[in-house]
Design an enzyme around this catalytic site. Structure first.
Site, short mmCIF file in Angstrom:
data_model
loop_
_atom_site.label_atom_id
_atom_site.label_comp_id
_atom_site.label_asym_id
_atom_site.label_seq_id
_atom_site.Cartn_x
_atom_site.Cartn_y
_atom_site.Cartn_z
N ASP A 19 0.84 -1.19 0.00
CA ASP A 19 0.00 0.00 0.00
C ASP A 19 0.89 1.25 0.00
O ASP A 19 2.10 1.17 0.24
CB ASP A 19 -0.91 -0.04 1.24
CG ASP A 19 -1.77 1.18 1.37
OD1 ASP A 19 -2.47 1.52 0.40
OD2 ASP A 19 -1.77 1.81 2.45
N ASP A 21 -0.27 5.25 0.95
CA ASP A 21 -0.52 6.22 2.02
C ASP A 21 -0.57 5.54 3.38
O ASP A 21 -1.34 4.59 3.58
CB ASP A 21 -1.85 6.94 1.78
CG ASP A 21 -1.85 7.74 0.49
OD1 ASP A 21 -1.34 8.85 0.49
OD2 ASP A 21 -2.35 7.20 -0.52
N ASP A 183 -1.53 -0.68 6.07
CA ASP A 183 -1.55 0.01 7.36
C ASP A 183 -2.94 0.07 7.98
O ASP A 183 -3.12 0.73 9.00
CB ASP A 183 -1.03 1.45 7.19
CG ASP A 183 -2.02 2.34 6.45
OD1 ASP A 183 -2.44 1.96 5.32
OD2 ASP A 183 -2.39 3.39 6.99
#
Length: 234
Positions: A19, A21, A183
């Protein structure tokens, strides 16, 4: 403290999907500047970085709608307002993309080590592709990836499993041998539904909720911890 379940080992993997961001780059500064530029033009109240942090993760369209609803006292925007906001936001974001964001410590080292271990890498983000590619390039991370897919690459976004399924197909590897690194619960839910193992970063956004409570195969304080942890499990 970084920890991986003993069932996860380098010998069990062919590829890693990462991922963007909150996983590789802290982009809250870019979001803050672009969103408040949008709001200022629309004569709406400003929004704080702390408020933005809990809204990030489900794509720019969702972020904009959430911000509009927040600053308008809980009133959801209609389609016309959302389109206007998107156009203004896109212009502001493209103008500042990467200028107010920082790469998390250990990311470049971790990516390089994963490639050195023979794994193929793909970046899969809910961020629009027009934002994601230039951001990776400006931060010197693009060279680590074989493929990059933005949130507009497929019909649906994470937490739907479709983006992971399609990315695994593009990489040419089985989902069970392709690790998702993210995240948030979006990444974990998508990975579980797709049949991919998943590891989560402890420092990301995750909608303001504790990452320790999300079902995963590991939790890391630094992406640089992943290669040695995988080798230890081999």
């Amino acid at each position: 403290m970084s920890r991986l379940l003993p069932s996860l080992a380098l010998s069990d993997l062919d590829a890693v999907i990462v991922d963007l961001d909150g996983t590789m780059v802290d982009t809250l500064g870019d979001f803050e500047v672009a969103l408040n530029g949008m709001l200022r033009e629309m004569a709406l109240p400003a929004i704080t970085r702390a408020q933005i942090r809990n809204m990030v993760g489900k794509g720019s369209e969702h972020l904009i709608r959430s911000v509009l609803q927040r600053v308008r006292g809980g009133r959801a925007p209609d389609e016309a307002l959302a389109r206007e906001a998107w156009e203004r936001y896109s212009r502001h974001y493209l103008a500042v993309n990467g200028q107010h964001s920082t790469v998390y410590p250990g990311v470049a080292q971790g990516l390089a080590a994963l490639r050195a271990a023979g794994l193929r890498l793909a970046c899969l983000t809910n961020k629009p592709g027009a934002f994601a590619g230039p951001l990776l390039a400006s931060k010197g991370l693009a060279r680590h990836f074989d493929l990059v897919f933005g949130g507009d690459a497929f019909e649906r976004k994470k937490p739907d499993p479709l983006p992971l399924v399609k990315t695994c197909e593009a990489l040419g590897f089985m989902r069970g041998r392709t690790l998702m690194v993210g995240d948030s619960s979006n990444d974990a839910q998508a990975a579980r539904a797709a049949g991919c193992p998943v590891v989560l970063m402890s420092y990301g956004y995750n909608h303001g909720e504790s990452i320790d409570e999300v079902d995963a195969d590991g939790w890391l304080d630094s992406l640089a911890d992943l290669p040695p942890a995988l080798l230890a499990g081999t």
